[in-house]
Motif scaffolding. Structure first.
Motif, PDB file in Angstrom:
ATOM      1  N   ARG A  98       0.808  -1.211   0.000  1.00 17.83           N
ATOM      2  CA  ARG A  98       0.000   0.000   0.000  1.00 17.83           C
ATOM      3  C   ARG A  98       0.839   1.258   0.000  1.00 17.83           C
ATOM      4  O   ARG A  98       0.351   2.317  -0.285  1.00 17.83           O
ATOM      5  N   GLY A  99       2.088   1.158   0.362  1.00 22.68           N
ATOM      6  CA  GLY A  99       2.939   2.315   0.201  1.00 22.68           C
ATOM      7  C   GLY A  99       3.288   3.063   1.463  1.00 22.68           C
ATOM      8  O   GLY A  99       3.971   4.055   1.384  1.00 22.68           O
ATOM      9  N   THR A 100       2.842   2.615   2.612  1.00 18.56           N
ATOM     10  CA  THR A 100       3.165   3.396   3.786  1.00 18.56           C
ATOM     11  C   THR A 100       3.577   2.552   4.973  1.00 18.56           C
ATOM     12  O   THR A 100       3.879   3.093   6.019  1.00 18.56           O
ATOM     13  N   GLY A 101       3.601   1.262   4.867  1.00 17.15           N
ATOM     14  CA  GLY A 101       3.918   0.440   6.024  1.00 17.15           C
ATOM     15  C   GLY A 101       5.404   0.381   6.328  1.00 17.15           C
ATOM     16  O   GLY A 101       6.240   0.668   5.486  1.00 17.15           O
ATOM     17  N   ARG A 102       5.728  -0.006   7.548  1.00 18.75           N
ATOM     18  CA  ARG A 102       7.125  -0.069   7.951  1.00 18.75           C
ATOM     19  C   ARG A 102       7.898  -1.119   7.161  1.00 18.75           C
ATOM     20  O   ARG A 102       9.118  -1.029   7.076  1.00 18.75           O
ATOM     21  N   GLU A 103       7.219  -2.090   6.570  1.00 16.23           N
ATOM     22  CA  GLU A 103       7.933  -3.083   5.785  1.00 16.23           C
ATOM     23  C   GLU A 103       8.644  -2.434   4.606  1.00 16.23           C
ATOM     24  O   GLU A 103       9.552  -2.991   4.027  1.00 16.23           O
ATOM     25  N   LEU A 104       8.275  -1.229   4.271  1.00 17.59           N
ATOM     26  CA  LEU A 104       8.887  -0.553   3.135  1.00 17.59           C
ATOM     27  C   LEU A 104      10.306  -0.108   3.420  1.00 17.59           C
ATOM     28  O   LEU A 104      11.026   0.290   2.516  1.00 17.59           O
ATOM     29  N   ALA A 105      10.734  -0.180   4.661  1.00 20.70           N
ATOM     30  CA  ALA A 105      12.113   0.179   4.988  1.00 20.70           C
ATOM     31  C   ALA A 105      13.081  -0.898   4.519  1.00 20.70           C
ATOM     32  O   ALA A 105      14.262  -0.660   4.389  1.00 20.70           O
ATOM     33  N   ARG A 106      12.567  -2.101   4.239  1.00 19.90           N
ATOM     34  CA  ARG A 106      13.434  -3.165   3.758  1.00 19.90           C
ATOM     35  C   ARG A 106      13.753  -2.933   2.285  1.00 19.90           C
ATOM     36  O   ARG A 106      12.960  -2.370   1.544  1.00 19.90           O
ATOM     37  N   PRO A 107      14.917  -3.384   1.824  1.00 15.92           N
ATOM     38  CA  PRO A 107      15.332  -3.130   0.448  1.00 15.92           C
ATOM     39  C   PRO A 107      14.348  -3.633  -0.592  1.00 15.92           C
ATOM     40  O   PRO A 107      14.250  -3.067  -1.661  1.00 15.92           O
ATOM     41  N   ASN A 108      13.584  -4.683  -0.304  1.00 20.20           N
ATOM     42  CA  ASN A 108      12.669  -5.200  -1.306  1.00 20.20           C
ATOM     43  C   ASN A 108      11.228  -4.763  -1.071  1.00 20.20           C
ATOM     44  O   ASN A 108      10.311  -5.310  -1.663  1.00 20.20           O
ATOM     45  N   GLY A 109      11.006  -3.744  -0.240  1.00 20.41           N
ATOM     46  CA  GLY A 109       9.665  -3.198  -0.072  1.00 20.41           C
ATOM     47  C   GLY A 109       9.176  -2.644  -1.400  1.00 20.41           C
ATOM     48  O   GLY A 109       9.965  -2.127  -2.178  1.00 20.41           O
ATOM     49  N   ILE A 110       7.880  -2.729  -1.687  1.00 21.59           N
ATOM     50  CA  ILE A 110       7.433  -2.358  -3.025  1.00 21.59           C
ATOM     51  C   ILE A 110       6.524  -1.161  -3.070  1.00 21.59           C
ATOM     52  O   ILE A 110       6.109  -0.733  -4.122  1.00 21.59           O
ATOM     53  N   GLY A 111       6.203  -0.568  -1.948  1.00 25.17           N
ATOM     54  CA  GLY A 111       5.206   0.484  -1.974  1.00 25.17           C
ATOM     55  C   GLY A 111       5.757   1.872  -2.213  1.00 25.17           C
ATOM     56  O   GLY A 111       6.947   2.091  -2.371  1.00 25.17           O
ATOM     57  N   ALA A 112       4.835   2.820  -2.243  1.00 23.64           N
ATOM     58  CA  ALA A 112       5.162   4.194  -2.590  1.00 23.64           C
ATOM     59  C   ALA A 112       5.858   4.942  -1.473  1.00 23.64           C
ATOM     60  O   ALA A 112       6.494   5.955  -1.721  1.00 23.64           O
ATOM     61  N   GLY A 113       5.741   4.493  -0.254  1.00 29.98           N
ATOM     62  CA  GLY A 113       6.322   5.239   0.846  1.00 29.98           C
ATOM     63  C   GLY A 113       7.811   5.037   1.003  1.00 29.98           C
ATOM     64  O   GLY A 113       8.459   5.726   1.762  1.00 29.98           O
ATOM     65  N   PHE A 114       8.362   4.165   0.220  1.00 28.13           N
ATOM     66  CA  PHE A 114       9.731   3.723   0.315  1.00 28.13           C
ATOM     67  C   PHE A 114      10.559   4.305   1.439  1.00 28.13           C
ATOM     68  O   PHE A 114      11.125   5.360   1.337  1.00 28.13           O
ATOM     69  N   ALA A 115      10.644   3.505   2.458  1.00 32.30           N
ATOM     70  CA  ALA A 115      11.550   3.752   3.576  1.00 32.30           C
ATOM     71  C   ALA A 115      11.373   5.140   4.177  1.00 32.30           C
ATOM     72  O   ALA A 115      12.284   5.944   4.194  1.00 32.30           O
ATOM     73  N   MET A 116      10.198   5.409   4.701  1.00 31.80           N
ATOM     74  CA  MET A 116       9.946   6.699   5.337  1.00 31.80           C
ATOM     75  C   MET A 116      10.228   6.680   6.835  1.00 31.80           C
ATOM     76  O   MET A 116       9.997   7.667   7.510  1.00 31.80           O
ATOM     77  N   ASP A 117      10.739   5.574   7.351  1.00 31.58           N
ATOM     78  CA  ASP A 117      11.121   5.560   8.759  1.00 31.58           C
ATOM     79  C   ASP A 117      12.198   6.611   8.984  1.00 31.58           C
ATOM     80  O   ASP A 117      13.090   6.801   8.156  1.00 31.58           O
ATOM     81  N   ARG A 118      12.139   7.254  10.128  1.00 29.05           N
ATOM     82  CA  ARG A 118      13.103   8.327  10.422  1.00 29.05           C
ATOM     83  C   ARG A 118      14.543   7.871  10.259  1.00 29.05           C
ATOM     84  O   ARG A 118      15.379   8.604   9.744  1.00 29.05           O
ATOM     85  N   ALA A 119      14.858   6.675  10.730  1.00 30.93           N
ATOM     86  CA  ALA A 119      16.225   6.181  10.646  1.00 30.93           C
ATOM     87  C   ALA A 119      16.695   6.065   9.194  1.00 30.93           C
ATOM     88  O   ALA A 119      17.877   6.239   8.901  1.00 30.93           O
ATOM     89  N   GLU A 120      15.792   5.788   8.278  1.00 32.60           N
ATOM     90  CA  GLU A 120      16.127   5.673   6.864  1.00 32.60           C
ATOM     91  C   GLU A 120      16.242   7.038   6.192  1.00 32.60           C
ATOM     92  O   GLU A 120      16.956   7.208   5.223  1.00 32.60           O
ATOM     93  N   VAL A 121      15.505   8.015   6.699  1.00 29.06           N
ATOM     94  CA  VAL A 121      15.400   9.314   6.053  1.00 29.06           C
ATOM     95  C   VAL A 121      16.369  10.338   6.639  1.00 29.06           C
ATOM     96  O   VAL A 121      16.823  11.244   5.944  1.00 29.06           O
ATOM     97  N   ASP A 122      16.728  10.184   7.908  1.00 22.37           N
ATOM     98  CA  ASP A 122      17.658  11.105   8.556  1.00 22.37           C
ATOM     99  C   ASP A 122      19.070  10.752   8.094  1.00 22.37           C
ATOM    100  O   ASP A 122      19.822  10.066   8.775  1.00 22.37           O
ATOM    101  N   LEU A 123      19.424  11.221   6.916  1.00 22.64           N
ATOM    102  CA  LEU A 123      20.649  10.792   6.249  1.00 22.64           C
ATOM    103  C   LEU A 123      21.923  11.126   7.017  1.00 22.64           C
ATOM    104  O   LEU A 123      22.900  10.381   6.947  1.00 22.64           O
ATOM    105  N   ASN A 124      21.942  12.228   7.758  1.00 23.93           N
ATOM    106  CA  ASN A 124      23.155  12.572   8.507  1.00 23.93           C
ATOM    107  C   ASN A 124      23.085  12.127   9.966  1.00 23.93           C
ATOM    108  O   ASN A 124      24.010  12.356  10.726  1.00 23.93           O
ATOM    109  N   GLY A 125      21.984  11.493  10.370  1.00 17.80           N
ATOM    110  CA  GLY A 125      21.857  10.921  11.702  1.00 17.80           C
ATOM    111  C   GLY A 125      21.805  11.915  12.842  1.00 17.80           C
ATOM    112  O   GLY A 125      22.110  11.566  13.980  1.00 17.80           O
ATOM    113  N   ASP A 126      21.381  13.146  12.567  1.00 15.85           N
ATOM    114  CA  ASP A 126      21.365  14.160  13.624  1.00 15.85           C
ATOM    115  C   ASP A 126      20.043  14.228  14.391  1.00 15.85           C
ATOM    116  O   ASP A 126      19.873  15.070  15.251  1.00 15.85           O
ATOM    117  N   GLY A 127      19.108  13.350  14.070  1.00 17.98           N
ATOM    118  CA  GLY A 127      17.836  13.310  14.798  1.00 17.98           C
ATOM    119  C   GLY A 127      16.760  14.212  14.233  1.00 17.98           C
ATOM    120  O   GLY A 127      15.645  14.215  14.732  1.00 17.98           O
TER     121      GLY A 127
END
Length: 162
Positions: A98-127
């Protein structure tokens, strides 16, 4: 008054995002990437380009950056996370990309939300998650998903991986 206005705006925005992510399924669950294509192929040519993915991510960021300061703060990210969880948990939709679940953080997730978990998106790790991080995090995911290397995604790029 200000808090009530902010909450009302957040509710309206969340509803709009959920509506956009809740378009009818483009295909049966056996067609990996069908829902992604329907939600992210903005010109409906059968492909999602990096430019389309970047534009879509920018729109999602703008929708949840309620104070328009270019940073998703904890309270704003919580609303985004709630919207993603709500969309994932709708009856009959779980596990269908569906594009928004946490499973999308995995490399083979297929939805539109692709890895929107903070840890995946905070590229410089500053919180904190800035607009450029939120949008820029798409580039690596896009490249890894582009199985044929043609610079655009189609349902073929969502096939089973070995």
């Amino acid at each position: 008054q200000i808090m009530e206005t902010t909450m009302t705006r957040a509710l309206v925005i969340t509803t709009a995002i959920l509506t956009a992510l809740s378009l009818p399924l483009a295909a049966e669950p056996g067609n990996p990437g069908g829902q992604f294509m329907q939600n992210w192929d903005m010109d409906e040519d059968g492909y999602v380009t990096l430019a389309e993915a970047l534009d879509r991510r920018d729109a999602i960021f703008a929708a949840f950056d309620s104070n328009e300061d270019g940073v998703l703060e904890d309270s704003e990210y919580e609303i985004l996370d709630e919207a993603r969880a709500h969309d994932q948990d709708r009856p009959g939709q779980k596990g269908q990309g569906r594009g928004t679940g946490r499973e999308l953080a995995r490399p083979n997730g297929i939805g539109a939300g692709f890895a929107m978990d903070r840890a995946e998106v905070d590229l410089n790790g500053d919180g904190t998650v800035t607009r450029s991080e939120f949008i820029g995090s798409v580039k690596g995911w896009f490249a890894s998903r582009d199985m044929d290397g043609d610079g655009r995604l189609s349902t073929a790029d969502f096939g089973r991986r070995g």
